[in-house]
Every structure is written in structure tokens, then in C-alpha cells.
Enzyme design. Structure first.
Site, PDB file in Angstrom:
ATOM      1  N   LYS A 192       0.855  -1.191   0.000  1.00  0.00           N
ATOM      2  CA  LYS A 192       0.000   0.000   0.000  1.00  0.00           C
ATOM      3  C   LYS A 192       0.886   1.234   0.000  1.00  0.00           C
ATOM      4  CE  LYS A 192      -1.866   2.850   2.796  1.00  0.00           C
ATOM      5  NZ  LYS A 192      -1.939   4.061   1.914  1.00  0.00           N
ATOM      6  N   GLU A 268       9.513   1.360  10.984  1.00  0.00           N
ATOM      7  CA  GLU A 268      10.603   2.332  10.820  1.00  0.00           C
ATOM      8  C   GLU A 268       9.915   3.684  10.810  1.00  0.00           C
ATOM      9  OE1 GLU A 268      12.426   5.165   9.447  1.00  0.00           O
ATOM     10  OE2 GLU A 268      12.705   4.139   7.516  1.00  0.00           O
ATOM     11  N   CYS A 303      13.459  10.658   6.974  1.00  0.00           N
ATOM     12  CA  CYS A 303      13.254  10.279   8.377  1.00  0.00           C
ATOM     13  C   CYS A 303      14.544  10.393   9.181  1.00  0.00           C
ATOM     14  CB  CYS A 303      12.700   8.862   8.460  1.00  0.00           C
ATOM     15  SG  CYS A 303      13.652   7.635   7.556  1.00  0.00           S
ATOM     16  N   GLU A 402       9.616  15.976  15.033  1.00  0.00           N
ATOM     17  CA  GLU A 402      10.023  15.769  13.640  1.00  0.00           C
ATOM     18  C   GLU A 402       9.240  16.724  12.742  1.00  0.00           C
ATOM     19  OE1 GLU A 402      10.938  12.025  10.769  1.00  0.00           O
ATOM     20  OE2 GLU A 402       8.944  12.079  11.676  1.00  0.00           O
TER      21      GLU A 402
END
Length: 516
Positions: A192, A268, A303, A402
Site C-alpha cells: 500500500k 521504521e 526520516c 520531527e
């Protein structure tokens, strides 16, 4: 490609490009059961590229049933590992032949520079499939050191149906990191892609069929997280779900697993990686260039981006000036121009989110040294200038959360212990870097930093041979290397009694209490 094509070439190719727009299930294109579609928008212009079929729970049920049947009948899982490997290597070769097409499709879908899509993303994708193809017949089972008369076999077997939910920042690259080892191990996969970036994943499925990967083994379901993603997370016949994305969504998949069949979940997730510069670094100019690219590469949508720059106070002012100069040189531009090094933010929603963090940095007292504003408004796209804040304190929002955009937070330190304290003051633990000419310090820091990857005098270097993943709320499980295959297999013990049963064995089987 001897000479990389110019902007006119890529623009002409873009005007002629046709996009895949349906779900890919059991080797066939099909519309969603609901007939719903959703838009795919070019971040560089804000213009509609196409509309894509929107999968939901009904389509997930169909895809899982097909993937299960394909796994159980052995069309892939029972192939000799060497044959699976041949077909994965063939897929890598086919991707190489379609490299221009896939790179351009990625650039149009997510706004990253064509230079990076072609030279960085596609190179890594090709290497990932080839590497795991080469590894399929090099993962050995084990024989336990048993007593004479018995054999303990430890074998590794595929899990079954694997769902891979991947992000929009490196759409096909992240898909490869999960699909390649899952297929190498013999699983069926349902991929997906993020709703912002469905196109290359759909094209990958078609190319995989051409490479000899049987129908039903790789299925692709574009759709939204709260519908298609959640349905995969809750489905009782999905054996494993591998996810790259935000920590917030990663926690949802853990909940879905507990609410359903306790499927394996590998995460992750986010990062707030510290890039630590000591005054004894041998080449501060190189470190400054690397610091700029560590946060501004891929528009900061990475990331493991080096979003926290920790600089020893004795060199901080002069070093930050070097980073500002490097950042100012990296001006956002048209992603189809091969000279562009920073493209567009993925969406207006994400751009607004990043601007909110910039406002928070200003309000909390950080010193804005570069950028902080939208650019190229006339394009209709979502562009943001490279942004640098100095005088940042560890408690500030821009030092803790983040941002996922081209925003750098600079923090000072006076000692090794203080640097470690600041670096580890995070809920994340994905990556970290140390720049120093002192090898003893490098080893001390690497050992004490709570991060899945530590770079020494480098940033974001590595290849398919080493694992990638995080500590703390950056997730668990590893992509890349042979360790990635661990995620998609189960260990089975088979104990074989060789010698005839002794009378004592027979007595024990008849009455276990007799030996006590």
C-alpha cells in the site's frame, strides 16, 4: 546515459507520460469495488496528474484472499530459492531498462529533483532488488549441537501474506526495501503506497509480472491510511505488516495487531537525528557541506535527516556561517531541471505544517539565520527556502518534534558529555553523526549514542549490506542487509530421533513419572 538530458527533454517526456490508475490484484488491473478514485497532484505545480482507484476494506479482502491462495499453492513460496533469486534479479534489470520512466514518474508524483530520482533513488532500488535476488540461496538453515542419536534442525520459513505500507518521501525506494526481502523469503506481498505517491508502486507491480513473479504474489492497493491501511492492519489473514512512516501511525498499527491476530508489525518511524560537530574535526568545510545536505536533501523529507546540528561552542559561529552559505546556495527550483537540488514539498498540507514549526521557532526565541519563507509562488507549487535556526534550546519544539521539511535547528555544546546529553534527549533514535579527528572520541560517542545508525565523519552513507532502523520511538526491525529477511520469516525447530528407542525411553513414554 552518457550525458544527462536537459529540462526540455524531461518536460517533453512528462507531457507524454501515461500513468497507471487502477488497483493491481492477482496480476490484473481492476477498479476499486466502490468505484471511488482520488487525485494525484504534482507538488511542483499544484496541478492534477491523474486520478487513481481508491482501495478500501472490500478491496483489501479480495487482495488478501488472492495473496493467501498464491502463497499456499506454492507458485512462489515453493520455488527453489535460486529461481526466486533469478526472477528478482530479472526485475532489477527490467527496472534499469525503465529507469527514465520510473524516475520521471517519481519526480512528477512527489516533487523531488529528477537528478535525485534518477541517480539516487533508482540506483538504490535496482541495487536492492538485485542484492536480495543474489541473497536468496545464501541464507542457510542450522543444525543444533545435539547428543548422538538426535538431530535438531532449525529452518527458516516464509510467514505467508505480508502487507507493506510505505511513505511518500522515497516511494519506490522504501517499497523496494520491504518488497525485495519479503519476496526473497518466499512470501506474498500486498503493497500500500502512500496516497500522495501511488504511481511508481503500481508500475512496479506490472514490471514484476514481466520479470516472472507470478500473479497474486505482488499486489498493490493505493488508498488512504484510515481505510486501506487500517484494513490491512486489522485483517486476520495478514501475517505481517511492515511500515515506514510517522511514529503516530506506527503506534496505530501496533494497536491493530493486538485487536486482530497479533500479526508481526515492523516499524521504521520518525527521527530527530543529531549531527555532532567537534572542534577537532579535520575538515570543517566538508562537515559544513555535509550538514547542509543532511537536512536539505530531498527537501528535508527524510526520516533520518540531520535536523539537529550540535556544534562545539568554540567554533559554532564560524561553522554556522559555513552551513548558511551552503544552504543559501541550495535554492529550490523546478524538479524537471537537472541542475535543481531542492524540489517541492509534497503537498500544501505538509507545507503548512512545516511553516507552523517555523512560526513556533520564532515564537520560542530561536534565532532565524536563513530562509523561513515560501518561494516560487508563481509556479503554483509548494516550495520552501532552506531554513536555519540558531540559538536553539533542547526543550524547544523545533528541537524535539520531527518537522519533515528543510528546517535545521542549531544547538551549542561545550563538552563531550553535554553533546551526548543533548543528542540523546529525544524520543527518537534513528540516526546520528559525529565529526571528529579523534578516533577514541569517535568510538566513545558511537557506543553511547542511542541510534540505530551512527556515521563517523559522514552523513547518510551506507548500502544494501548494512541494516537500517531505529531505537526508541523510531521503531524496531531492520530494513536492508540479510537482517531484513529475518522480519519476513519464522524459525521452525524439527527434532529427529535417529536411534531406536531404548527401554528407558519406552518406559518414559508410557509413564513420565517413572524417571522422577
Amino acid at each position: 546515459m552518457e550525458t544527462f538530458p536537459d529540462k526540455a527533454y524531461w518536460s517533453a517526456k512528462a507531457a507524454q507520460m501515461k500513468f497507471p490508475t487502477q488497483l493491481f490484484i492477482d496480476g490484473k488491473w481492476q477498479d476499486a469495488v466502490s468505484r471511488k478514485r482520488f487525485p494525484s497532484v504534482n507538488p511542483a505545480t499544484g496541478a492534477l496528474l491523474t486520478e487513481v482507484a481508491e482501495a478500501d476494506s472490500a478491496d483489501v479482502n479480495i487482495a488478501v484472499a488472492n495473496a493467501r491462495e498464491a502463497f499456499e499453492d506454492g507458485r512462489w513460496s515453493q520455488l527453489p530459492p535460486r529461481e526466486r533469486g533469478r526472477r528478482l534479479i530479472r526485475l532489477a534489470e527490467i527496472i534499469e531498462r525503465h529507469r527514465e520512466e520510473l524516475a520521471l514518474m517519481e519526480t512528477l508524483d512527489v516533487g523531488k529533483p529528477i537528478h535525485d530520482s534518477y541517480h539516487i533513488d533508482m540506483a538504490g532500488i535496482i541495487r536492492t532488488f538485485a542484492w536480495h535476488g543474489e541473497a536468496t540461496d545464501k541464507v542457510y538453515d542450522e543444525i543444533a549441537p545435539t547428543e548422538a542419536g538426535s538431530i535438531g534442525m532449525i529452518t527458516r520459513e516464509p510467514l505467508g501474506v505480508v502487507a507493506a505500507v510505505v511513505p511518500w518521501n522515497f516511494p519506490l525506494d522504501m517499497a523496494a526495501w520491504k518488497v525485495a526481502p519479503a519476496l526473497a523469503a518466499g512470501n506474498s506481498v500486498i503493497l500500500k503506497p502512500a496516497e500522495q505517491s501511488p504511481l511508481t508502486a503500481l508500475r512496479l507491480a506490472e514490471l514484476a509480472l514481466d520479470a516472472g513473479i507470478p500473479a497474486g504474489i505482488l499486489n498493490v492497493l493505493p488508498g488512504y491510511g484510515p481505510t486501506a491501511g487500517k484494513a490491512l492492519g486489522l485483517h486476520p489473514d495478514v501475517d505481517c505488516l511492515a511500515f515506514t512512516g510517522s511514529t503516530e501511525v506506527g503506534k496505530l498499527f501496533l494497536q491493530y495487531s493486538g485487536q486482530s491476530n497479533m500479526k508481526r508489525v515492523w516499524l521504521e518511524c520518525g527521527g530527530k537525528s543529531p549531527n555532532i560537530i567537534f572542534a577537532d574535526c579535520d575538515d570543517l568545510d566538508a562537515a559544513a557541506q555535509a550538514a547542509a545536505m543532511a537536512i536539505f536533501f530531498n527537501q528535508g523529507e527524510v526520516c533520518s535527516a540531520g535536523s539537529r546540528l550540535l556544534v562545539e561552542n568554540s567554533i559554532r559561529e564560524s561553522f554556522v556561517e559555513k552551513v548558511i552559505a551552503a544552504g543559501a546556495f541550495l535554492k529550490p527550483g523546478d524538479p524537471l531541471d537537472p541542475t535543481t537540488r531542492i524540489g517541492a514539498i509534497i503537498s500544501n498540507k505538509q507545507l503548512t505544517r512545516v511553516m507552523g514549526y517555523i512560526d513556533a521557532g520564532r515564537k520560542q526565541g530561536a534565532r532565524l539565520r536563513l530562509g523561513g519563507e515560501r518561494v516560487s509562488l508563481e509556479s503554483g507549487g509548494y516550495y520552501l527556502a532552506p531554513t536555519i535556526f540558531d540559538n536553539v534550546q533542547s526543550h524547544m519544539t523545533i528541537a524535539q518534534e520531527e518537522i519533515f521539511g528543510p528546517v535545521l535547528a542549531v544547538l551549542g555544546f561545550d563538552s563531550e558529555d553535554e553533546a551526548l546529553c543533548i543528542a540523546n534527549d529525544s524520543t527518537y533514535g534513528l540516526g546520528a553523526a559525529v565529526w571528529t579527528g579523534n578516533i577514541s572520541r569517535a568510538h566513545r560517542m558511537a557506543k553511547r549514542l542511542r541510534a540505530g545508525t551512527v556515521w563517523i565523519n559522514a552523513y547518510e552513507e551506507g548500502d544494501a549490506t548494512v541494516p537500517f532502523g531505529g531505537f526508541k520511538q523510531s521503531g524496531f526491525g531492520r530494513d536492508k542487509s540479510l537482517h531484513a529477511i529475518d522480519k519476513y520469516t519464522d524459525l521452525k525447530t524439527t527434532w529427529i530421533h535417529i536411534d531406536p528407542l531404548t527401554q528407558a525411553d519406552k518406559n518414559f513414554l508410557q509413564d513420565p513419572q517413572s524417571s522422577l
